[in-house]
Design a protein around this motif. Structure first.
Motif, short mmCIF file in Angstrom:
data_model
loop_
_atom_site.label_atom_id
_atom_site.label_comp_id
_atom_site.label_asym_id
_atom_site.label_seq_id
_atom_site.Cartn_x
_atom_site.Cartn_y
_atom_site.Cartn_z
N UNK A 3 0.83 -1.20 0.00
CA UNK A 3 0.00 0.00 0.00
C UNK A 3 0.87 1.26 0.00
N UNK A 4 1.94 1.25 0.76
CA UNK A 4 2.84 2.39 0.77
C UNK A 4 3.49 2.60 -0.59
N UNK A 33 -6.29 5.82 -0.63
CA UNK A 33 -5.17 4.97 -0.23
C UNK A 33 -4.56 5.46 1.09
N UNK A 34 -4.44 6.77 1.25
CA UNK A 34 -3.90 7.32 2.49
C UNK A 34 -4.83 7.04 3.67
N UNK A 35 -6.13 7.13 3.42
CA UNK A 35 -7.10 6.84 4.49
C UNK A 35 -7.02 5.37 4.88
N UNK A 36 -6.89 4.50 3.90
CA UNK A 36 -6.78 3.07 4.18
C UNK A 36 -5.52 2.78 4.99
N UNK A 37 -4.42 3.43 4.63
CA UNK A 37 -3.17 3.24 5.38
C UNK A 37 -3.32 3.75 6.81
N UNK A 38 -4.00 4.87 6.99
CA UNK A 38 -4.21 5.42 8.33
C UNK A 38 -5.01 4.46 9.20
N UNK A 39 -6.02 3.82 8.62
CA UNK A 39 -6.82 2.86 9.37
C UNK A 39 -5.98 1.65 9.76
#
Length: 54
Positions: A3-4, A33-39
């Motif tokens: 994801x990163x 994608x950034x929101x998914x990574x934050x979760x």
């Protein structure tokens, strides 16, 4: 992390995007994608519990 890597690729695409419509699509995908990574990060740190309440 996959994801990163995807986020890095989106940033590169955004830097090179010329057309406003294309830029908008990339910005939306980047935001998701950034929101998914934050979760994911919050789950790993124990800050949130992503389990449904029922």
């Amino acid at each position: 992390m996959l994801l990163e890597q995807h986020i890095e690729e989106l940033w590169a695409e955004l830097r090179n995007a010329m057309h406003p419509g294309e830029r908008h699509e990339i910005e939306v995908e980047l935001e998701l994608a950034c929101a998914e990574l934050a979760v994911i990060m919050a789950e790993q740190e124990g800050v949130i519990d992503a389990e449904p309440p029922f």
